[in-house]
Design a protein around this motif. Structure first.
Motif, PDB file in Angstrom:
ATOM      1  N   PRO A  62       0.814  -1.216   0.000  1.00  0.00           N
ATOM      2  CA  PRO A  62       0.000   0.000   0.000  1.00  0.00           C
ATOM      3  C   PRO A  62       0.849   1.269   0.000  1.00  0.00           C
ATOM      4  N   GLY A  63       0.196   2.372  -0.402  1.00  0.00           N
ATOM      5  CA  GLY A  63       0.878   3.669  -0.306  1.00  0.00           C
ATOM      6  C   GLY A  63       0.990   4.414  -1.617  1.00  0.00           C
ATOM      7  N   LYS A  64       0.897   3.682  -2.756  1.00  0.00           N
ATOM      8  CA  LYS A  64       0.996   4.334  -4.064  1.00  0.00           C
ATOM      9  C   LYS A  64      -0.214   3.936  -4.897  1.00  0.00           C
ATOM     10  N   MET A  65      -1.126   4.867  -5.082  1.00  0.00           N
ATOM     11  CA  MET A  65      -2.387   4.573  -5.771  1.00  0.00           C
ATOM     12  C   MET A  65      -2.167   4.038  -7.180  1.00  0.00           C
ATOM     13  N   ARG A  66      -1.280   4.661  -7.935  1.00  0.00           N
ATOM     14  CA  ARG A  66      -1.069   4.232  -9.315  1.00  0.00           C
ATOM     15  C   ARG A  66      -0.612   2.770  -9.373  1.00  0.00           C
ATOM     16  N   GLU A  67       0.283   2.411  -8.455  1.00  0.00           N
ATOM     17  CA  GLU A  67       0.776   1.024  -8.410  1.00  0.00           C
ATOM     18  C   GLU A  67      -0.333   0.064  -7.985  1.00  0.00           C
ATOM     19  N   MET A  68      -1.182   0.541  -7.092  1.00  0.00           N
ATOM     20  CA  MET A  68      -2.282  -0.289  -6.602  1.00  0.00           C
ATOM     21  C   MET A  68      -3.280  -0.572  -7.722  1.00  0.00           C
ATOM     22  N   VAL A  69      -3.560   0.437  -8.536  1.00  0.00           N
ATOM     23  CA  VAL A  69      -4.476   0.259  -9.676  1.00  0.00           C
ATOM     24  C   VAL A  69      -3.884  -0.737 -10.670  1.00  0.00           C
ATOM     25  N   LYS A  70      -2.576  -0.578 -10.953  1.00  0.00           N
ATOM     26  CA  LYS A  70      -1.888  -1.502 -11.876  1.00  0.00           C
ATOM     27  C   LYS A  70      -1.958  -2.931 -11.354  1.00  0.00           C
ATOM     28  N   LEU A  71      -1.758  -3.080 -10.038  1.00  0.00           N
ATOM     29  CA  LEU A  71      -1.796  -4.415  -9.422  1.00  0.00           C
ATOM     30  C   LEU A  71      -3.176  -5.041  -9.586  1.00  0.00           C
ATOM     31  N   MET A  72      -4.215  -4.246  -9.325  1.00  0.00           N
ATOM     32  CA  MET A  72      -5.590  -4.737  -9.467  1.00  0.00           C
ATOM     33  C   MET A  72      -5.861  -5.160 -10.917  1.00  0.00           C
ATOM     34  N   GLN A  73      -5.417  -4.349 -11.863  1.00  0.00           N
ATOM     35  CA  GLN A  73      -5.636  -4.670 -13.271  1.00  0.00           C
ATOM     36  C   GLN A  73      -4.846  -5.903 -13.700  1.00  0.00           C
ATOM     37  N   ILE A  93      -5.555   1.854   4.330  1.00  0.00           N
ATOM     38  CA  ILE A  93      -5.287   0.817   3.324  1.00  0.00           C
ATOM     39  C   ILE A  93      -6.580   0.433   2.608  1.00  0.00           C
ATOM     40  N   THR A  94      -7.674   0.335   3.366  1.00  0.00           N
ATOM     41  CA  THR A  94      -8.953  -0.048   2.777  1.00  0.00           C
ATOM     42  C   THR A  94      -9.501   1.052   1.867  1.00  0.00           C
ATOM     43  N   VAL A  95      -9.337   2.309   2.282  1.00  0.00           N
ATOM     44  CA  VAL A  95      -9.750   3.440   1.427  1.00  0.00           C
ATOM     45  C   VAL A  95      -9.012   3.354   0.088  1.00  0.00           C
ATOM     46  N   GLU A  96      -7.715   3.078   0.158  1.00  0.00           N
ATOM     47  CA  GLU A  96      -6.905   2.969  -1.061  1.00  0.00           C
ATOM     48  C   GLU A  96      -7.381   1.796  -1.924  1.00  0.00           C
ATOM     49  N   LEU A  97      -7.718   0.658  -1.287  1.00  0.00           N
ATOM     50  CA  LEU A  97      -8.199  -0.508  -2.028  1.00  0.00           C
ATOM     51  C   LEU A  97      -9.526  -0.213  -2.741  1.00  0.00           C
ATOM     52  N   ILE A  98     -10.419   0.474  -2.036  1.00  0.00           N
ATOM     53  CA  ILE A  98     -11.715   0.827  -2.630  1.00  0.00           C
ATOM     54  C   ILE A  98     -11.509   1.721  -3.853  1.00  0.00           C
ATOM     55  N   GLU A  99     -10.666   2.726  -3.700  1.00  0.00           N
ATOM     56  CA  GLU A  99     -10.408   3.672  -4.786  1.00  0.00           C
ATOM     57  C   GLU A  99      -9.700   2.984  -5.958  1.00  0.00           C
ATOM     58  N   ALA A 100      -8.738   2.114  -5.650  1.00  0.00           N
ATOM     59  CA  ALA A 100      -7.991   1.407  -6.705  1.00  0.00           C
ATOM     60  C   ALA A 100      -8.906   0.460  -7.476  1.00  0.00           C
ATOM     61  N   THR A 101      -9.825  -0.179  -6.782  1.00  0.00           N
ATOM     62  CA  THR A 101     -10.778  -1.087  -7.433  1.00  0.00           C
ATOM     63  C   THR A 101     -11.673  -0.304  -8.392  1.00  0.00           C
ATOM     64  N   LYS A 102     -12.092   0.892  -7.954  1.00  0.00           N
ATOM     65  CA  LYS A 102     -12.916   1.764  -8.816  1.00  0.00           C
ATOM     66  C   LYS A 102     -12.128   2.185 -10.068  1.00  0.00           C
ATOM     67  N   LYS A 103     -10.893   2.620  -9.858  1.00  0.00           N
ATOM     68  CA  LYS A 103     -10.082   3.102 -10.979  1.00  0.00           C
ATOM     69  C   LYS A 103      -9.708   1.973 -11.931  1.00  0.00           C
ATOM     70  N   ALA A 104      -9.615   0.763 -11.394  1.00  0.00           N
ATOM     71  CA  ALA A 104      -9.307  -0.401 -12.237  1.00  0.00           C
ATOM     72  C   ALA A 104     -10.546  -0.858 -13.002  1.00  0.00           C
ATOM     73  N   GLY A 105     -11.721  -0.348 -12.596  1.00  0.00           N
ATOM     74  CA  GLY A 105     -12.957  -0.654 -13.306  1.00  0.00           C
ATOM     75  C   GLY A 105     -13.442  -2.084 -13.141  1.00  0.00           C
ATOM     76  N   ILE A 106     -13.160  -2.686 -12.005  1.00  0.00           N
ATOM     77  CA  ILE A 106     -13.605  -4.073 -11.770  1.00  0.00           C
ATOM     78  C   ILE A 106     -15.095  -4.051 -11.410  1.00  0.00           C
ATOM     79  N   PRO A 107     -15.943  -4.737 -12.188  1.00  0.00           N
ATOM     80  CA  PRO A 107     -17.393  -4.564 -12.058  1.00  0.00           C
ATOM     81  C   PRO A 107     -18.041  -5.176 -10.818  1.00  0.00           C
ATOM     82  N   ASN A 108     -17.605  -6.363 -10.414  1.00  0.00           N
ATOM     83  CA  ASN A 108     -18.269  -7.071  -9.310  1.00  0.00           C
ATOM     84  C   ASN A 108     -17.424  -6.991  -8.043  1.00  0.00           C
ATOM     85  N   VAL A 109     -17.955  -6.361  -7.023  1.00  0.00           N
ATOM     86  CA  VAL A 109     -17.181  -6.203  -5.791  1.00  0.00           C
ATOM     87  C   VAL A 109     -18.039  -6.541  -4.578  1.00  0.00           C
TER      88      VAL A 109
END
Length: 334
Positions: A62-73, A93-109
């Motif tokens: 955790p700690g870098k949003m751009r990296e978190m989005v890439k990881l999710m994708q 950490i959870t706030v970042e996960l929620i935001e990264a999931t949104k930015k990665a565009g994952i439909p089912n959460v």
């Protein structure tokens, strides 16, 4: 088409229980292509075990949003089971996960929250209350036209895990007591972790025209065990299951903190969460059961307390030959 699932916090008990439940039951496993587990500690026993079962374990840094989005994708997931990790920075950490999931565009959460969070006082039970804020952030994705996330959301508020009672195994076996800081009269309904895992497995693998099954999509599911127990009723249930005479002991929060610190390797944030939940019990805010969602989703009945204790005899150190009702409570001079 197979579902590709990413599960966060698989190095914790909840995440690993959900992943294992899917893999160990064919009706769920056959619907899944891949399971990717995000772990803060990739060397944890839970992460290692899941790796052997075929889960792809990736390091969650955790700690870098751009990296978190890439990881999710990079997981290739169309479905995420978002579990707040056991960590002192759980909220951030959870706030970042929620935001990264949104930015990665994952439909089912599916977001795993906590039963009782809606009744928690921000001053007295701040860690518990945080789940309400996290739920709000999670649900805000619905209606956001810039992301696919939010079209198929589910929130599961999991109740107090009965497994937490096993932290007192030493007292149960040595002194025949169950020491809890919950007061003498108020009740709560502990649930087995496998019951949450079963509901989550149904949700994560269920399919409908919008993503998750229409039976689940958009639901806020509150799960507790099927039996409200005061401390003495919990002791009775354990006594019946284990064939030994156990008694409930109402202890102070300070003593509970001391016992838990001495007997477990709980993360300080998890210890605080437990103590806040116990304080919720003492305030009479947990005098309810919520089993309708479990029945609707699984078509089964959740685990009763005596059944739970029977299932965990070995963990409690009870041998078969010791299980007989005539075993009396040891006296300790009191």
């Amino acid at each position: 088409m197979s579902r590709n699932i990413a599960i966060t916090a698989v190095d914790g008990h909840t995440g690993s229980a959900i992943a294992k439940y899917i893999l160990e039951h064919d009706q769920f496993k056959k619907k899944v292509g891949t399971i990717t587990g995000l772990a803060l500690k990739v060397t944890s026993p839970q992460a290692k075990e899941l790796g052997k079962l075929g889960v792809k374990i990736v390091a969650h840094k955790p700690g870098k949003m751009r990296e978190m989005v890439k990881l999710m994708q990079s997981t290739g997931a169309d479905t995420v089971c978002l579990i707040p990790p056991v960590h002192q920075d759980k909220y951030d950490i959870t706030v970042e996960l929620i935001e990264a999931t949104k930015k990665a565009g994952i439909p089912n959460v599916c977001f795993i929250s906590s039963a009782g969070c809606d009744l928690a006082d921000p001053q007295k039970q701040p860690h518990l209350r945080q789940f309400i804020e996290l739920e709000s952030m999670f649900m805000s994705a619905k209606g956001d036209s810039e992301t696919e996330t939010g079209h198929s959301p589910v929130v599961i508020r999991a109740g107090f895990y009965a497994e937490n009672l096993l932290l007192y195994a030493a007292q149960m076996m040595e002194e025949q007591t169950i020491p809890l800081p919950i007061g003498e009269s108020h009740k709560f309904a502990p649930m087995a972790m496998q019951d949450l895992a079963q509901v989550a497995a149904n949700v994560l693998t269920g399919k409908g025209k919008h993503g998750f099954s229409d039976k689940h999509r958009g639901q806020l599911m509150v799960l507790t065990g099927p039996m409200m127990c005061a401390g003495n009723e919990l002791a009775t249930a354990a006594s019946q299951a284990l064939g030994m005479e156990l008694e409930f002991e109402d202890i102070s929060e300070a003593e509970a903190r001391k016992v838990l610190k001495a007997q477990s390797d709980l993360d300080p944030s998890e210890l605080q969460y437990l103590l806040e939940y116990y304080s919720l019990v003492r305030e009479g805010k947990t005098n309810y059961i919520s089993t309708t969602a479990f029945h609707d989703v699984t078509g089964q009945h959740p685990t009763e307390p005596p059944e739970f204790f029977k299932q965990h005899q070995q963990q409690l150190g009870v041998k078969e030959e010791e299980q007989h009702p005539s075993k009396k409570r040891k006296t300790n001079g009191s």
